[in-house]
Each structure stands twice: as structure tokens, then as C-alpha cells.
Scaffold this active site. Structure first.
Site, PDB file in Angstrom:
ATOM      1  N   LYS A  58       1.059  -1.401  -0.667  1.00 51.51           N
ATOM      2  CA  LYS A  58      -0.134   0.422  -0.061  1.00 51.51           C
ATOM      3  C   LYS A  58       1.148   1.433  -0.021  1.00 51.51           C
ATOM      4  O   LYS A  58       0.349   2.527  -1.004  1.00 51.51           O
ATOM      5  CB  LYS A  58      -0.942   0.184   1.117  1.00 51.51           C
ATOM      6  N   ASN A  59       2.135   1.350   1.276  1.00 49.92           N
ATOM      7  CA  ASN A  59       3.002   1.959   0.625  1.00 49.92           C
ATOM      8  C   ASN A  59       3.658   2.746  -0.269  1.00 49.92           C
ATOM      9  O   ASN A  59       4.266   4.655  -0.305  1.00 49.92           O
ATOM     10  CB  ASN A  59       3.883   2.634   1.842  1.00 49.92           C
ATOM     11  N   ARG A  86      -4.402  10.045   5.321  1.00 52.14           N
ATOM     12  CA  ARG A  86      -3.104  10.774   5.469  1.00 52.14           C
ATOM     13  C   ARG A  86      -2.024  10.831   4.150  1.00 52.14           C
ATOM     14  O   ARG A  86      -1.191  12.390   3.509  1.00 52.14           O
ATOM     15  CB  ARG A  86      -1.429  10.633   6.845  1.00 52.14           C
ATOM     16  N   CYS A 130      -4.269  16.472  11.078  1.00 55.05           N
ATOM     17  CA  CYS A 130      -3.206  17.084  11.107  1.00 55.05           C
ATOM     18  C   CYS A 130      -3.156  18.432  11.230  1.00 55.05           C
ATOM     19  O   CYS A 130      -3.845  19.314  11.483  1.00 55.05           O
ATOM     20  CB  CYS A 130      -2.526  17.083   9.720  1.00 55.05           C
ATOM     21  N   ARG A 165       3.476  18.126  13.149  1.00 57.60           N
ATOM     22  CA  ARG A 165       3.338  16.661  12.305  1.00 57.60           C
ATOM     23  C   ARG A 165       3.852  16.924  11.508  1.00 57.60           C
ATOM     24  O   ARG A 165       4.661  18.251  10.669  1.00 57.60           O
ATOM     25  CB  ARG A 165       1.702  16.870  11.420  1.00 57.60           C
ATOM     26  N   PRO A 166       4.516  16.099  10.122  1.00 54.79           N
ATOM     27  CA  PRO A 166       5.496  16.317   8.934  1.00 54.79           C
ATOM     28  C   PRO A 166       4.703  16.745   8.202  1.00 54.79           C
ATOM     29  O   PRO A 166       6.103  17.205   6.996  1.00 54.79           O
ATOM     30  CB  PRO A 166       5.557  14.121   8.724  1.00 54.79           C
ATOM     31  N   VAL A 167       3.588  17.299   7.457  1.00 58.03           N
ATOM     32  CA  VAL A 167       3.482  17.600   6.448  1.00 58.03           C
ATOM     33  C   VAL A 167       3.730  19.327   6.549  1.00 58.03           C
ATOM     34  O   VAL A 167       4.148  19.646   5.987  1.00 58.03           O
ATOM     35  CB  VAL A 167       2.019  18.236   6.770  1.00 58.03           C
ATOM     36  N   ASP A 168       4.514  20.058   7.798  1.00 53.57           N
ATOM     37  CA  ASP A 168       5.028  20.946   8.090  1.00 53.57           C
ATOM     38  C   ASP A 168       6.073  20.662   7.292  1.00 53.57           C
ATOM     39  O   ASP A 168       6.974  21.596   6.822  1.00 53.57           O
ATOM     40  CB  ASP A 168       5.615  21.019   9.608  1.00 53.57           C
ATOM     41  N   GLN A 169       6.846  18.841   7.277  1.00 52.11           N
ATOM     42  CA  GLN A 169       8.647  19.773   6.476  1.00 52.11           C
ATOM     43  C   GLN A 169       7.987  19.391   5.183  1.00 52.11           C
ATOM     44  O   GLN A 169       8.708  19.783   4.105  1.00 52.11           O
ATOM     45  CB  GLN A 169       8.723  17.899   6.660  1.00 52.11           C
ATOM     46  N   ILE A 211       9.526   3.683  17.818  1.00 48.46           N
ATOM     47  CA  ILE A 211       8.642   4.587  17.280  1.00 48.46           C
ATOM     48  C   ILE A 211       7.903   5.184  17.346  1.00 48.46           C
ATOM     49  O   ILE A 211       7.606   6.651  17.781  1.00 48.46           O
ATOM     50  CB  ILE A 211       8.774   3.821  15.473  1.00 48.46           C
ATOM     51  N   ARG A 255      -7.771  -2.299   6.048  1.00 50.92           N
ATOM     52  CA  ARG A 255      -7.304  -0.936   5.665  1.00 50.92           C
ATOM     53  C   ARG A 255      -5.547  -1.793   5.434  1.00 50.92           C
ATOM     54  O   ARG A 255      -4.815  -0.699   4.516  1.00 50.92           O
ATOM     55  CB  ARG A 255      -7.151  -0.058   6.989  1.00 50.92           C
TER      56      ARG A 255
END
Length: 421
Positions: free
Chosen positions: A22-23, A93, A117, A122-126, A331, A401
Site C-alpha cells: 500500500k505504501n 494522510r 493534522c 506533524r510531518p506535513v510541515d516538512q 518509534i 486497511r
């Protein structure tokens, strides 16, 4: 709400085909937006997140054809709306992966922040920092990232992007955007998971110029245009690892077709130390196990270390192995939610902060348990396969999922398992 009913005690024998990851499939579907020519992906898993992504790109005006055998053809030549609305991405996400391709090809993108988010933590900032380094102008308004090129620009500009943290989706977004950027882009601190080089190999087939994928430093020379291609999605290494642990726990002899041992070296090493036989063969992996194995301590770390997504499944194996093992989770917080459910099955587990101490027992006893997340649900299935009597796993929408027809695959190996309402 569906449940799984498992009658434990059967060994697993035969062969099973490992579905595409999936990823890998999600970013590769987004990469199809980089060209006006058709792209064909094979071994695309039948999962809810994949269906959501296909619905998302259809909503943009993209042509999508999907067959029952896992082949998806995407034609983004007719893309008319470079937008990912909240209604379609609130549960996924990975929707942020549309940002780079849309911005690179069309010079603009409007992408909803995925549900839950918050900018900053959150990593979306990156993602925003990286795209800004390539010249994009991005504002966040009303829950959307609105990105466009500066006035007079026709393409993003190559840049050196060093993220504050290792981010898989960030690496994928920058990689896709850089393919059509002007000049050279260097990604420092890049993620190294196998899904990254698989995406890079697909992009190279489309005409991209990429070096260093699979390492922490990726170099991309931008090109003006990409073309269509055909690509097979890499096997899901976590599904592979889940079936490896299932056979190790139940005993038996199974060939995992399409599985790749080199993507799971840390897990394979621990399984061998436990006493299972894991052998890479042409086109897959063979796993053999007999009797109780030896419990193994391990610590989750970033790839290529022991994956956090395999922690729960290996713990299920430790529960019925000889000896005592320490499992350290570094993690994610709250990654031991499956422990209480395993204890209901008769497991002996004590938690102290980030460490779970597992003392193996001779057998587990069937009971009704509740899945709390995707990998926890897989671990409870493994525990149910070895438990005496009947085990009912509730809330298996978590399982659906990330696993393509898991109960059907296990039934094909001889497990007594069925889906019930």
C-alpha cells in the site's frame, strides 16, 4: 461490523501470493499525475486507502481503469482540477502526496490537510518547507494548503532539501516534484524504506533522472517532461513479515510468492535465531517451522532496523515461544495496545514504559478480542491461529486497511478462519 472467527491449532502449508505494498501503491498512483500519458500499475492491492486514492484522482478529471487482477491504468491527460478536497482525504494522510506532482506539472495545487493534522508538529510541515525551498509559494487557509509558482515561473527550481526529520512521504513528495523541476535537487536525510527506491524506479521508467535512491542522499536532475510506463508495485514487506511470523508460530512450510527477504533482513534474522528456517528462493521466500521456537528480544528502529509495523506480530510469536524476551518500542507511543488483548488469550506480558517483557507460555486459549489498530489486528490473528479453541477478532476494519483478503489467504494455507457478521 465484520469479525474473524478462528479455530486454532492448524499448521500452515502451501504457497501464498504477497500483495503489492500500500505504501508504494499510493505514491505511485500520485506519480501518474506527472504525465499526460497513460501509466499502468500492476499488483495494486485491493485496500480501502487505494480505493480512496483512485476516487481522489478521478475527482480531478483523471481517467482510471481498474481490473479484478490488480491492474490499474491511469491517464492524467485530461486532469482538469488540481485539487484534493477534504471530503475525499479526511481518512487518508497519504493524500498529501498529490501536492508535489500537481505543483510540478501544473504550477498550482490545492490540497486539504489530512484529518487531524496540525501544522508544526506533524510531518506535513516538512512538506511545506521542502516545496518552499523549490520556490513554491504556499499558504495554509481554511484547512487547505494552497500552493502555486511565483509569477512568471513555469517550473519549480532545483534545491538542496534537508528535512528536520526522516519523513517517508516527504521524501516521496520532493522526489516526484524534483523530477520536473529546473536544475538539480539534492535530498538530504532521505528516507530509505524499500517503497522509496520502488517509486524512483517507476519515475526513471517515466524518463526521470535519479541517483542514490535507497540511500540517505538522493540526487535528481529535472527534466521538462515525463512519459507513460508500466510498473509492478513492490511486494508488501509487512504483509510478508506477518505471514513469516504466522508460519513460525503455527508451524508448517509455506512459500511466500513475490516476497523479498532483503526488505526484511532484521525480521528474518530474528526468525532464524528463534529456530525457523527462512530461505530466499527464486521469486519469493520459503519459511519452515516445527515445534516451539525460542523467544527473541528486539528493539524497533527506522529502516533498515526492526520495523515498528512488525512489533506486534513478532510479539505474538514470542508469546508461545520458549523463554523470556524484551520488546522495546522506540518509534510510536501507544504501540502496545494489543497487549491487553493477548493477555485475554493467556499470554504472559508485563509492560514498563517503552518495554514489554514477554514470558512464553506453552499454549494460548481462544477468547473474544478486539483489534485496536492495523498491526495489532494482525498480531491477534496470529495468536488466534495457535490458540486452543475458538478466537473471535472484532473490529477487523483495521485489518482491512492494510491486508488484501488476509483470511482468504490463510484459509488457502489450511487455517480454519472465516469472516462473520
Amino acid at each position: 461490523m465484520d469479525k474473524l472467527l478462528i479455530r486454532g491449532g492448524r499448521q500452515l502449508h502451501g504457497d501464498v501470493f504477497i500483495s503489492g505494498a500500500k505504501n508504494a501503491a499510493l505514491p505511485e498512483l500520485c506519480a501518474c499525475l506527472l504525465t499526460a500519458e497513460p501509466v499502468t500499475l500492476s499488483n495494486v492491492p485491493r485496500l480501502q486507502d487505494v480505493s480512496t486514492m483512485l476516487k481522489l484522482i478521478r475527482n480531478m478529471g483523471v481517467g482510471v481503469e481498474r481490473s479484478d487482477d490488480g491492474v490499474v491504468t491511469v491517464n492524467a491527460g485530461s486532469l482538469s482540477s488540481p485539487e484534493a478536497p477534504y471530503e475525499l482525504v479526511k481518512t487518508m494522510r497519504a493524500s498529501v502526496l498529490a501536492l508535489g506532482p500537481l505543483l510540478a506539472r501544473f504550477g498550482e495545487a490545492t490540497v486539504s490537510l489530512p484529518g487531524g493534522c496540525a501544522i508544526g508538529s506533524r510531518p506535513v510541515d516538512q512538506h511545506i518547507k521542502g516545496m518552499t525551498a523549490m520556490g513554491a509559494e504556499i499558504v495554509v487557509e481554511h484547512g487547505y494548503m494552497i500552493a502555486r509558482l511565483p509569477k512568471g515561473w513555469t517550473r519549480l527550481k532545483g534545491a538542496r532539501i534537508a528535512t528536520d526529520m526522516v519523513t517517508v512521504t516527504g521524501t516521496e513528495n520532493f522526489l516526484m516534484a524534483a523530477c520536473l523541476a529546473e536544475g538539480e535537487t539534492i535530498l538530504e536525510n532521505a528516507a530509505q524504506e524499500p517503497e522509496i527506491p520502488d517509486l524512483a524506479e517507476m519515475l526513471i521508467k517515466m524518463g526521470a533522472k535519479i541517483e542514490g535512491h535507497g540511500t540517505s542522499r538522493i540526487r535528481i536532475q529535472g527534466v521538462e517532461k515525463l512519459h507513460g510506463c508500466a510498473h509492478q508495485v513492490v511486494a508488501d514487506r509487512i504483509e510478508t513479515g506477518t505471514f513469516l511470523c504466522a508460519v513460525a508460530a503455527t508451524g508448517g512450510d509455506v512459500l511466500l510468492r513475490h516476497g523479498r527477504a532483503e526488505h526484511l533482513e532484521a525480521v528474518v534474522e530474528k526468525l532464524r535465531d528463534a529456530g525457523a528456517t527462512v530461505t530466499p528462493v527464486d521469486g519469493g521466500i520459503r519459511v519452515q517451522s516445527q515445534g516451539r521456537l525460542k523467544a527473541q528480544s528486539f528493539r524497533t528502529t527506522e529502516y533498515p532496523g526492526f520495523p515498528t509495523d512488525m512489533q506486534a506480530q513478532f510479539m505474538a510469536l514470542n508469546c508461545i515461544s520458549h523463554g523470556t524476551a524484551k520488546v522495546t518500542e522506540t518509534i510510536f507511543e501507544n504501540r502496545f495496545m494489543h497487549v491487553n488483548e493477548m493477555v485475554r488469550l493467556g499470554a504472559n506480558i508485563q509492560i514498563d514504559g517503552k518495554v514489554a517483557v514477554v514470558e512464553g507460555v506453552e499454549k494460548l486459549s481462544g477468547a473474544t478480542v478486539m483489534a485496536t489498530d492495523l498491526r495489532a489486528s494482525a498480531s491477534l490473528v496470529i495468536a488466534g491461529l495457535v490458540a486452543a479453541g475458538e478466537t473471535v477478532v472484532d473490529r477487523i476494519y483495521h485489518l482491512d486497511r492494510g491486508y488484501d483478503q488476509m483470511e482468504a489467504k490463510l484459509r488457502g494455507l489450511g487455517a480454519d478462519i472465516e469472516r462473520v457478521k
